[in-house]
Each structure stands twice: as structure tokens, then as C-alpha cells.
Design a protein around this motif. Sequence first.
Motif, short mmCIF file in Angstrom:
data_model
loop_
_atom_site.label_atom_id
_atom_site.label_comp_id
_atom_site.label_asym_id
_atom_site.label_seq_id
_atom_site.Cartn_x
_atom_site.Cartn_y
_atom_site.Cartn_z
N ALA A 94 12.68 -8.69 -6.04
CA ALA A 94 14.09 -8.88 -6.41
C ALA A 94 14.62 -10.24 -5.99
O ALA A 94 15.72 -10.64 -6.39
CB ALA A 94 14.94 -7.78 -5.78
N VAL A 95 13.84 -10.99 -5.20
CA VAL A 95 14.27 -12.30 -4.69
C VAL A 95 13.99 -13.38 -5.74
O VAL A 95 12.90 -13.44 -6.31
CB VAL A 95 13.53 -12.64 -3.38
CG1 VAL A 95 13.90 -14.04 -2.90
CG2 VAL A 95 13.85 -11.60 -2.31
N LYS A 96 14.99 -14.24 -5.98
CA LYS A 96 14.85 -15.34 -6.93
C LYS A 96 14.46 -16.62 -6.17
O LYS A 96 14.82 -16.79 -5.01
CB LYS A 96 16.16 -15.58 -7.67
CG LYS A 96 16.69 -14.36 -8.40
CD LYS A 96 15.71 -13.86 -9.47
CE LYS A 96 16.26 -12.66 -10.21
NZ LYS A 96 15.28 -12.09 -11.18
N PRO A 97 13.74 -17.55 -6.82
CA PRO A 97 13.35 -18.79 -6.14
C PRO A 97 14.57 -19.64 -5.80
O PRO A 97 15.53 -19.70 -6.58
CB PRO A 97 12.45 -19.48 -7.16
CG PRO A 97 12.80 -18.89 -8.48
CD PRO A 97 13.22 -17.48 -8.20
N THR A 99 5.72 -27.78 -10.91
CA THR A 99 4.65 -27.89 -9.91
C THR A 99 4.74 -26.83 -8.83
O THR A 99 3.71 -26.38 -8.32
CB THR A 99 4.71 -29.28 -9.25
OG1 THR A 99 4.64 -30.27 -10.26
CG2 THR A 99 3.57 -29.47 -8.25
N LEU A 100 5.95 -26.40 -8.48
CA LEU A 100 6.16 -25.61 -7.27
C LEU A 100 7.34 -24.66 -7.41
O LEU A 100 8.38 -25.03 -7.95
CB LEU A 100 6.41 -26.57 -6.09
CG LEU A 100 6.82 -25.98 -4.75
CD1 LEU A 100 5.68 -25.15 -4.15
CD2 LEU A 100 7.21 -27.10 -3.78
N SER A 101 7.15 -23.44 -6.87
CA SER A 101 8.26 -22.49 -6.74
C SER A 101 8.34 -22.05 -5.28
O SER A 101 7.31 -21.76 -4.66
CB SER A 101 8.04 -21.27 -7.63
OG SER A 101 8.09 -21.62 -9.00
N LEU A 102 9.57 -22.01 -4.74
CA LEU A 102 9.78 -21.63 -3.35
C LEU A 102 10.73 -20.44 -3.27
O LEU A 102 11.76 -20.41 -3.96
CB LEU A 102 10.35 -22.81 -2.55
CG LEU A 102 9.49 -24.07 -2.48
CD1 LEU A 102 10.24 -25.17 -1.72
CD2 LEU A 102 8.16 -23.78 -1.81
N PHE A 103 10.39 -19.48 -2.41
CA PHE A 103 11.19 -18.27 -2.22
C PHE A 103 11.52 -18.11 -0.74
O PHE A 103 10.69 -18.43 0.12
CB PHE A 103 10.41 -17.04 -2.70
CG PHE A 103 10.10 -17.04 -4.17
CD1 PHE A 103 10.82 -16.23 -5.03
CD2 PHE A 103 9.09 -17.84 -4.69
CE1 PHE A 103 10.53 -16.22 -6.39
CE2 PHE A 103 8.79 -17.84 -6.04
CZ PHE A 103 9.52 -17.03 -6.90
N GLU A 104 12.71 -17.61 -0.44
CA GLU A 104 13.11 -17.37 0.94
C GLU A 104 13.35 -15.87 1.16
O GLU A 104 14.11 -15.24 0.42
CB GLU A 104 14.38 -18.15 1.29
CG GLU A 104 14.83 -17.94 2.73
CD GLU A 104 16.06 -18.74 3.11
OE1 GLU A 104 16.80 -18.31 4.01
OE2 GLU A 104 16.29 -19.82 2.49
N LEU A 105 12.69 -15.33 2.19
CA LEU A 105 12.87 -13.93 2.57
C LEU A 105 13.60 -13.87 3.91
O LEU A 105 13.46 -14.75 4.76
CB LEU A 105 11.52 -13.23 2.69
CG LEU A 105 10.62 -13.24 1.45
CD1 LEU A 105 9.34 -12.46 1.71
CD2 LEU A 105 11.34 -12.69 0.23
N GLU A 106 14.35 -12.81 4.10
CA GLU A 106 15.16 -12.66 5.31
C GLU A 106 14.31 -12.38 6.55
O GLU A 106 13.13 -12.05 6.46
CB GLU A 106 16.15 -11.51 5.12
CG GLU A 106 15.47 -10.15 4.94
CD GLU A 106 16.45 -9.01 4.80
OE1 GLU A 106 17.41 -8.95 5.61
OE2 GLU A 106 16.28 -8.16 3.91
N ASP A 107 14.94 -12.52 7.71
CA ASP A 107 14.29 -12.21 8.99
C ASP A 107 14.31 -10.70 9.17
O ASP A 107 15.27 -10.13 9.65
CB ASP A 107 15.06 -12.91 10.13
CG ASP A 107 14.52 -12.53 11.51
OD1 ASP A 107 13.40 -12.00 11.59
OD2 ASP A 107 15.23 -12.78 12.51
N ALA A 108 13.23 -10.05 8.73
CA ALA A 108 13.13 -8.59 8.82
C ALA A 108 11.66 -8.19 8.79
O ALA A 108 10.83 -8.91 8.22
CB ALA A 108 13.87 -7.93 7.65
N PRO A 109 11.31 -7.05 9.40
CA PRO A 109 9.90 -6.64 9.40
C PRO A 109 9.30 -6.53 8.01
O PRO A 109 8.16 -6.93 7.80
CB PRO A 109 9.96 -5.27 10.10
CG PRO A 109 11.13 -5.37 11.02
CD PRO A 109 12.13 -6.17 10.25
#
Length: 322
Positions: free
Chosen positions: A217-220, A226-236
Amino acid sequence: MNYDIFNGDADGIIALLQLRLAQPHTATLVTGVKRDIELLEPLTKKYSLTAQDNLTVLDISMEKNRVGLLFALESGAKVFYSDHHRSGKIPQTVNLDAHIDLDANTCTSLIIDDYLQGEFHLWAIVAAYGDNLIAKADGLSTKAGLSLSQAKQLNELGTLINYNGYGAHIDDLHFHPAELYKALLKYPDPFDVIADLSSPFHRLKKAYRHDMDRALAVKPFYQSETLSLFELEDAPWSRRVSGVFSNQLANQDTGSAHGVFTENSDGSFTVSLRAPLSNKQGAGDICSQFATGGGRAAAAGINQLPRVDIPRFTQTVESYYG
């Protein structure tokens, strides 16, 4: 005394699994989360090694463990070492039996498969799938006479074992890697793990689905040709899924590099970088330019990347693959 030292991901666990199915012995198990790769030096500090000791070291970079390796060898201990990450200069001594192959299309379990002359070949295929060597594993599955359905099952098993290894701490994982290894040791045939409804496979399958749904469900936050970057939250859940999510992204778009940033409690990021599958090189070299970074040609990571360094990381990747 015997010590089995191994990475806590699918490749490390299954490399040891093959060896101990073929050559059973009692050993002290030394492992951790996937990114806990500097395992030899703490072991040499904890135990007084002698010429009576035997160390089996699997799927952790010799370069990153050089100090501990040299100490073990100088103590007279015998070391069997198999890996596919950056090795640095390999010590030349009769006490070291090194099986190192840096080819981007192999993994430690496939090296062990060759060493054992294919004795537990299906497990090696599972590990190749888990290490995201999909084309390689598909070819091995076909050569082994497996149906597409069987290959898909081994792919899922490898993915789930690999998924279990990701986390900042052991508490993030569903199974301690040593316990998962011991649970799998009951199954000489990986299809028996899948068939056994009480095996770790089924618990991991349910958890994986839950975590991956959240990741998908997370968007880049950055995207180019050349590159795609994704950020995920601080969670287990984020820490658990970061590696397998990176692999899935790489498989979906083979011409692009992908980076998954998982926020750490101190505000820095753990980074999983995947080289384009059409150009499986450079990931380890890129990540090694940053403190706490390293890995292999196709897949690498950084344990603590400050937020301020994200633009430099992005530009470094773009320059390399662009």
C-alpha cells in the motif's frame, strides 16, 4: 568443540541444513537477524578457541569477519568457510577450508549443494528462491523435473524463510533463526515442511501475507527510470518485510534499481538496495560507500543511513545505473 556460525536468512539457514543433514554433529549455534553479519569476532571473545575446535562459517562476509577469522586460525582452530559476499584477501593456511564464489548468480546454499554433490538439492533450490535468484532457481527446478506447481511451492517456502530473518532485533522475528533451523532439520525433503500443517511454514505464510499487504500500500517517495525508493515506518512489520518487499519490487520491474528505507528509532534508516535484475551488479559497491553499508553485487544494504544522506545515496545510485 564444534561451532556452526551462519546468517539468519534463508541462504544461511539452508546452507547449514544441507551440511548437517549430510554430516550430523552437535554444535553451538551462532546466528542472529539477517543484518547481524559480524559474528566471528564476538565468538572468539566469548570462547577460548584451541586446536581442538572446529568452526563452520556460512553466508557471512569474510571481509567483515576478518579479525575474528584470523584470531580463530591463529588459535589453531579449523575453519570451514563458505560464502558469496565480499571476501577480501583469503588467508592461505591449512586450517582454513574456504569455498568462496562471488558470482552474482549463486548463493552459499548452491555452493554447499556443489560441495555435497546435490545430496539435498531440493533444499538448495529453496535457498536460491529465498535469495531472490529466481531465474537460477527456476532453471534448477526445471532441470530437476519439478512441475510449475512444485517450483512455486519451493519459491514460497524460500521466501518465507528469508522473510523471517529480517528485523532490527530478534524480538522482531517470528522465529529465532537457530530455532527455525532446528525445526527445519526434521525435514530432509522441503515438500514435507509444506505438507505438515504444524510446521513453521504455515505460521510464516499467514504473517507474511499480513505484512506484505501493508507494504504494497506504500507509494514511492522518489521514482525515475533508473530508481524507485520507498519509505516504511519504524515498526516491527516494516523491519520484517523490508527485504522480501525489495525483492518483489525488483522482480516486478527488472530494469530499475529499488531501495526500501525503514526508519530506525534514532531517525536514521535501514536501507535495502536491489540492483536491476537486468544488470545485477554494483549494489554492494554502492552501499559500501556509506558507513554501516555492505552486501553483494545484486543485493545490499545500509544499517544506519542518516536522513541527511538520502540525497547523496539517491545520486550515487542514479549515477551508477543511469
